[in-house]
Design an enzyme around this catalytic site. Structure first.
Site, PDB file in Angstrom:
ATOM      1  CD  GLU A   1      -3.488   2.179  -3.370  1.00 23.75           C
ATOM      2  OE1 GLU A   1      -3.654   1.517  -2.324  1.00 23.75           O
ATOM      3  OE2 GLU A   1      -3.774   1.732  -4.506  1.00 23.75           O
TER       4      GLU A   1
ATOM      5  CD  GLU B   1      -2.927  -1.247   0.313  1.00 25.46           C
ATOM      6  OE1 GLU B   1      -2.979  -0.357  -0.550  1.00 25.46           O
ATOM      7  OE2 GLU B   1      -3.716  -2.218   0.332  1.00 25.46           O
TER       8      GLU B   1
ATOM      9  CD  GLU C   1      -4.275  -1.248  -7.382  1.00 28.70           C
ATOM     10  OE1 GLU C   1      -4.295  -0.753  -8.518  1.00 28.70           O
ATOM     11  OE2 GLU C   1      -4.153  -0.575  -6.344  1.00 28.70           O
TER      12      GLU C   1
ATOM     13  CD  GLU D   1      -7.334  -2.249  -4.084  1.00 30.43           C
ATOM     14  OE1 GLU D   1      -6.785  -2.186  -5.205  1.00 30.43           O
ATOM     15  OE2 GLU D   1      -6.855  -1.708  -3.080  1.00 30.43           O
TER      16      GLU D   1
ATOM     17  CG  HIS E   1      -7.192   1.390  -6.577  1.00 31.37           C
ATOM     18  ND1 HIS E   1      -6.678   0.982  -5.379  1.00 31.37           N
ATOM     19  CD2 HIS E   1      -7.814   2.582  -6.342  1.00 31.37           C
ATOM     20  CE1 HIS E   1      -6.977   1.878  -4.457  1.00 31.37           C
ATOM     21  NE2 HIS E   1      -7.673   2.851  -5.017  1.00 31.37           N
TER      22      HIS E   1
ATOM     23  CG  HIS F   1      -6.019   0.936   0.886  1.00 27.27           C
ATOM     24  ND1 HIS F   1      -6.050   0.583  -0.440  1.00 27.27           N
ATOM     25  CD2 HIS F   1      -7.261   1.398   1.183  1.00 27.27           C
ATOM     26  CE1 HIS F   1      -7.259   0.832  -0.928  1.00 27.27           C
ATOM     27  NE2 HIS F   1      -8.009   1.327   0.036  1.00 27.27           N
TER      28      HIS F   1
END
Ligand SMILES: [Fe+2]
Ligand SMILES: [Fe+2]
Lengths: 527, 165
Positions: free
Chosen positions: A144, A114, A209, A243, A246, A147
């Site tokens: 991020e 992360e 990802e 996610e 992402h 995370h």
């Protein structure tokens, strides 16, 4: 002008041109698009072979205010559950002790991923030229950061509320001892932030990802729940909700370069290298964490892998990118072979190297051995027998004076480390596809375990410069290295790592290791 | 204790040597010699395999301080530590890179550039952008026809001695 005339003028003007009382998010987003940069003069700081198009769109169209509102709701639910209900029900102590150890690895390592994802998406923000695309990457930078904090929080929570905190806390101080860290930094660090900016996006977003977060962040929650862990799902599923954005960013990276002729020259090579880089570590390490780091089993790793990596990602997701010239990686078939035995091969070595870790490992119980044999026929004859022998020699007991690593030495099974992936392998014991290749170049020997990695090194040798544990500690005694590199608990003598999770079992100390006099030896020296 | 990772006699010895460097000219020469001898895949010797990174960092730190002492602001931003015009030096390397279509030559140019000019030898404002331009070209050349040669051929071109495999 009299006051009443001025008031009237202002009122009339307002009637014709109303002052906004609120602005909806989509309006703000449209307005943001009018901020563009002068791309002739504004160049990125990072090298890339590709040209990202100026007109690229981004699906989420988030603005900061909406983003903050959404994420704060998620954080409230997550931290609220952890601090209230999960603490009241003593969730930390309901986790199976084996799984408690697995989360030392999973969350500490994911935190590194992360953290590097922050840097990677910052780099992509700098590299992109379309305002929308930049906005998409910027939202990911924020995710991020979130995370990184969340992963750190999982280990903090386990430390504070759970069992055997050593290794949940301060795992990083052990980072130079064992080989697991180094391979993890290849995928989670170098892979995300070094080289071509678009290649980094492919590593992080298109492979990391879109492919591996499914097993890494979603499957892990099933295994966690099955093993009594409600903490990990509470946090990791909250991570996974971000996610999608992402994966979409990864998709848009490809869309943004699709019309550039460079894409047809380089894209599939970069994708294949990224896929091989990521799978070479994650395929064995995740399989090992799930199957050997749990008491209650969910499903065989090979099934999870086939569903998510092979079918869902290699087939459907990459298939959707087909119209942009993206092909399934040519190494996908070899990876599929790895998904059957590679994690079993790795656990054999991981257990043998247990003192170099920051977690406790356990040998499969008789019940687990049955599960392994049923799902991987042939398992017992190859691996199970060896574990029986180690157990019979007392590998769990500090008084036995026996380390499985000695068994490798006695039987002349050399453990090599792949220069490119950093993953250790033992050619004489591998049931997976690893094969030993050793080259000497400019006075230095390098070992490799597969053709894809060897080609990566032959093409870019300077990228994989490093020292593995054999090269670093050659000639030194094991307990001395562990003491120097912070592998002991707060009493200054008991190892953080242990070869069992038995509550009544004795814990190994530096002295127990010292008596065995195990000395590091680089197998490449003998060749 | 043999060969400790962080505190060892090799690092002590280099700390002494670095401490004795008292002019920029001496510092630059020591750093340049060290880099060629012990760093990059083209190094002459792997003798300092475990300590070169730390020693190089300490040498760089010293050269940066000596540069700060001997250079004025104008020189600091525009000259290499040798006193040459940094952008001119960079342009020469960029022109060489632009002229090549051979990936192995491009690799030597890029690694050679870093060996000779990595900061604090060249000011970062010039170095970083040059490195980006050189790296972009090198990556392009390396990725063209990536799978054309079978491994056996690629090993020969790279010049490795195959011990096993
Ligand atoms: Fe993330
Ligand atoms: Fe992410």
């Amino acid at each position: 002008m009299s006051i009443s005339a001025a008031t009237k003028a202002a009122t009339d003007a307002l009637a014709a041109n109303r002052a906004p009382v609120s602005v909806n998010a989509q309006e703000v987003h449209r307005w943001l698009q009018s901020f563009t940069w002068d791309f002739e003069k504004n160049r990125t700081k990072y090298p890339t072979k590709y040209k990202m198009a100026n007109e690229t769109k981004e699906q989420f169209k988030l603005i900061a205010k909406e983003y903050a509102r959404m994420e704060s709701v998620k954080d409230e639910r997550q931290f609220g559950s952890l601090q209230d209900v999960l603490t009241r029900v003593d969730a930390g102590n309901r986790v199976h002790p084996k799984w408690n150890e697995t989360m030392k690895v999973v969350s500490n390592f994911l935190e590194v991923g992360e953290y590097n994802a922050i840097a990677a998406t910052g780099m992509l923000w700098d590299s992109a030229s379309a305002p929308e695309q930049k906005n998409g990457y910027l939202a990911q930078v924020l995710d991020e950061i979130r995370h990184t904090n969340q992963c750190g929080y999982v280990n903090y929570y386990f430390t504070k509320h759970g069992q055997d905190p050593a290794g949940h806390n301060d795992a990083r101080r052990t980072r130079t001892i064992g080989p697991l860290w180094k391979g993890m930094k290849r995928v989670f660090s170098d892979g995300f932030i070094s080289g071509d900016a678009v290649e980094c996006s492919i590593n992080l977003q298109l492979v990391g990802e879109a492919c591996f977060t499914n097993p890494l962040i979603v499957a892990v929650t099933e295994w966690a729940a099955a093993n009594g862990d409600e903490i990990t799902p509470t946090v990791f599923l909250s991570i996974e909700t971000d996610e999608l954005r992402h994966m979409a960013n990864g998709y848009q990276t490809v869309v943004s370069i699709a019309n550039d002729e460079a894409a047809s020259k380089y894209l599939n090579t970069d994708l294949n290298n990224a896929f091989w880089t990521q799978q070479k570590y994650f395929t064995p390490v995740l399989g090992m964490a799930f199957e050997y780091g749990s008491h209650f089993k969910v499903e065989p790793w090979v099934k999870t892998w086939n569903r998510w990596v092979y079918e869902d990602w290699g087939g459907i997701w990459i298939g959707r990118l087909g119209k942009y010239g993206v092909e399934s990686p040519r190494s996908l078939r070899d990876a599929k072979k790895d998904a059957y035995w590679a994690h079993h091969d790795l656990f054999l070595i991981a257990y043998a190297l247990w003192p170099t870790g920051f977690f406790r490992l356990t040998l499969p119980t008789a019940q687990e051995a049955e599960w392994f044999e049923a799902n991987y026929p042939g398992w017992y004859d190859h691996y199970g027998k060896i574990y029986d022998e180690w157990r019979a020699r007392g590998c769990e007991d500090p008084a036995s004076g026996f380390l499985p690593l000695q068994w490798f030495m006695e039987n002349n099974h050399q453990i090599y480390i792949d220069r490119v992936s950093q993953v250790p392998f033992c050619p004489t014991l591998s049931k997976g596809a690893s094969t030993l290749r050793v080259h000497e170049w400019n006075g230095k020997k390098h070992s490799f375990s597969d053709e894809w990695g060897e080609r990566q090194w032959l093409t870019e040798p300077e990228r994989y410069e490093c020292q593995n544990i054999w090269e670093q500690y050659e000639g030194r005694e094991l307990s001395e290295v562990i003491a120097e590199l912070h592998g002991v608990r707060s009493d200054g003598k008991t190892l953080i790592a242990q070869p069992h999770t038995n509550k009544d079992g004795k814990l190994w100390t530096l002295d127990d290791l010292k008596r065995i006099d195990c000395v590091f030896k680089d197998p490449l020296k003998a060749l | 204790m043999a060969n400790k990772i962080h505190d060892n006699s090799i690092r002590d010895e280099w700390t002494q040597k670095i401490g004795a460097l008292n002019t920029l000219a001496k510092g630059v020469e020591a750093l340049d010699t060290f880099r060629h001898q012990y760093t990059t895949p083209f190094r002459n010797s792997y003798d300092l395999e475990l300590d070169w990174g730390w020693i190089e960092l300490k040498l760089e730190e010293k050269v940066a301080l000596l540069k700060h002492k001997e250079f004025n602001d104008q020189q600091f931003l525009n000259q290499t530590a040798y006193g040459a015009d940094a952008q001119k030096e960079a342009d020469t390397v960029i022109a060489k890179m632009a002229a090549t279509t051979d990936k192995y030559e491009a690799e030597r140019i890029h690694i050679g550039f870093r060996l000779k000019f990595k900061p604090p030898i060249m000011p970062v404002n010039v170095f970083q952008d040059t490195d980006r331009i050189l790296g972009t070209k090198l990556m392009e050349l390396r990725n063209i026809g990536y799978y054309d040669l079978p491994l056996a051929e690629l090993r020969k071109v790279r010049g490795v001695r195959v011990i096993t495999g």
